[in-house]
Design an enzyme around this catalytic site. Structure first.
Site, mmCIF file in Angstrom:
data_model
loop_
_atom_site.group_PDB
_atom_site.id
_atom_site.type_symbol
_atom_site.label_atom_id
_atom_site.label_comp_id
_atom_site.label_asym_id
_atom_site.label_seq_id
_atom_site.Cartn_x
_atom_site.Cartn_y
_atom_site.Cartn_z
ATOM 1 C CG HIS A 65 -2.136 -0.874 1.030
ATOM 2 N ND1 HIS A 65 -3.404 -0.509 1.419
ATOM 3 C CD2 HIS A 65 -2.268 -2.103 0.473
ATOM 4 C CE1 HIS A 65 -4.261 -1.475 1.117
ATOM 5 N NE2 HIS A 65 -3.578 -2.450 0.548
ATOM 6 C CG ASP A 66 5.001 3.313 1.686
ATOM 7 O OD1 ASP A 66 4.494 4.440 1.824
ATOM 8 O OD2 ASP A 66 6.230 3.128 1.605
ATOM 9 N N GLY A 71 4.350 5.974 -4.551
ATOM 10 C CA GLY A 71 5.602 5.235 -4.568
ATOM 11 C C GLY A 71 6.034 4.835 -3.166
ATOM 12 C CB SER A 75 3.192 8.563 2.026
ATOM 13 O OG SER A 75 2.789 7.573 1.105
ATOM 14 C CD GLU A 87 -0.604 7.517 1.223
ATOM 15 O OE1 GLU A 87 -0.372 6.289 1.303
ATOM 16 O OE2 GLU A 87 0.229 8.328 0.800
ATOM 17 N N PRO A 162 -7.497 0.260 -6.493
ATOM 18 C CG PRO A 162 -6.600 -1.427 -7.819
ATOM 19 C CD PRO A 162 -6.209 -0.249 -6.990
ATOM 20 C CG ASP A 218 -3.663 -19.495 1.424
ATOM 21 O OD1 ASP A 218 -4.308 -20.451 0.978
ATOM 22 O OD2 ASP A 218 -2.437 -19.474 1.528
ATOM 23 C CB SER A 221 -2.002 -22.095 3.690
ATOM 24 O OG SER A 221 -0.615 -21.904 3.653
#
Length: 297
Positions: A65-66, A71, A75, A87, A162, A218, A221
């Site tokens: 996510h960072d 980039g 942040s 954020e 997204p 998952d 696992s």
């Protein structure tokens, strides 16, 4: 986002943004200014992971996510202020966890080398070291030299992450815009659910406002870093539509089949993490070296 180890909330939105370039990242960036930096972070990370086996998944997701918003600039750990909602408080990031541990890792490095190691590098190294803990060897190389950004906006997280409802075309568009390819998409991914599994999920979340119940992406696992996620996807048990989307395209379906091989998965994952870690990095004289990861200097 690596999926195979993630335990996510029932209501969760996640995803990506940014451009990809390596800047001036390099191996051993701190060898002169703070030679023990990586070892300090490694030891502190391993201590925390030994007490909390969910941290590898949490750090991977936080690093993801960072990097995909502005980039890899550190942040996402920034707190909101009176004049700015960061954020961290965007819906996709409300289920991120482990910020307190990142703060602790940063504090440990600061004791030895004040104002030298960036929060962005701490996060990148912690993600690698946490996942590598059970293997007792680094699973991928982390180039360092990132500096911390000074901007963190909720609007950018909302605009650039997204939905898990994204179809394959939307996912490819997002990853391509960062300089990442379809292999990266499949390796880092984490309405065709298996009917039995769908029924099970409905029993786990009480209602649409339930954001406290945990269910595994998952099954079987969830706390193990492995390639079992791809077995799950092949069984049509992907938790999100974006998981099922990996089978909707011939090329990505072939990659899913390839990743059923554990050795192939580890190799591909290491390469994808190195590429992701170079997205939109702030280097040189840009940004700053934050003293504390949750607030700008």
């Amino acid at each position: 986002m690596t999926n195979q180890a993630f335990i996510l909330l029932c209501i969760v939105v996640f995803g990506v943004v940014g451009t990809c370039h390596g800047g001036s990242l390099r191996k051993g960036y701190y060898k002169d200014t703070c030679p023990d930096a990586e070892e300090i972070i490694k030891k502190a990370t391993e201590k925390h992971v030994a007490n909390d086996p969910t941290l590898p998944a949490r750090f991977l997701r936080m690093h993801f996510h960072d990097c995909f918003v502005r980039g890899c600039d550190g942040s996402v750990p920034l707190n909101s202020t009176t004049n700015n909602t960061a954020e961290k408080d965007a819906i996709p990031n409300l289920t991120l966890a482990g910020f307190d541990v990142i703060d602790d890792l940063k504090a440990e490095v600061e004791k030895k080398c004040p104002n030298v190691v960036s929060c962005a590098d701490v996060l990148a190294l912690a993600a690698r070291d946490a996942v590598s803990f059970k293997f007792q060897t680094p699973l991928w190389e982390v180039l360092t030299g990132r500096r911390d950004g000074r901007i963190s906006r909720i609007s950018e997280a909302l605009a650039n992450i997204p939905s898990p409802l994204s179809n394959f075309t939307a996912l490819v568009r997002s990853f391509t815009s960062k300089g990442l390819n379809v292999h990266d998409l499949v390796v880092l991914s984490d309405p065709s659910l298996n009917p039995t599994y769908a029924s099970f999920l409905k029993t786990q979340c009480e209602n649409l406002s339930d954001n406290t119940t945990f269910v595994p992406m998952d099954p079987g696992s969830a706390l193990t870093f492995d390639n079992n996620y791809y077995v799950t996807v092949k069984q049509n048990k992907g938790l999100f539509e974006s998981d099922a989307a990996l089978l909707a395209n011939k090329g990505s379906r072939k990659i899913v089949d390839e990743l059923l091989d554990s050795k192939k998965f580890l190799t591909e994952f290491a390469q994808a993490m190195k590429r992701m870690g170079a997205i939109g990095v702030v280097t040189g004289n840009e940004g700053e070296i934050r003293k504390k990861c949750f607030v700008v200097n």
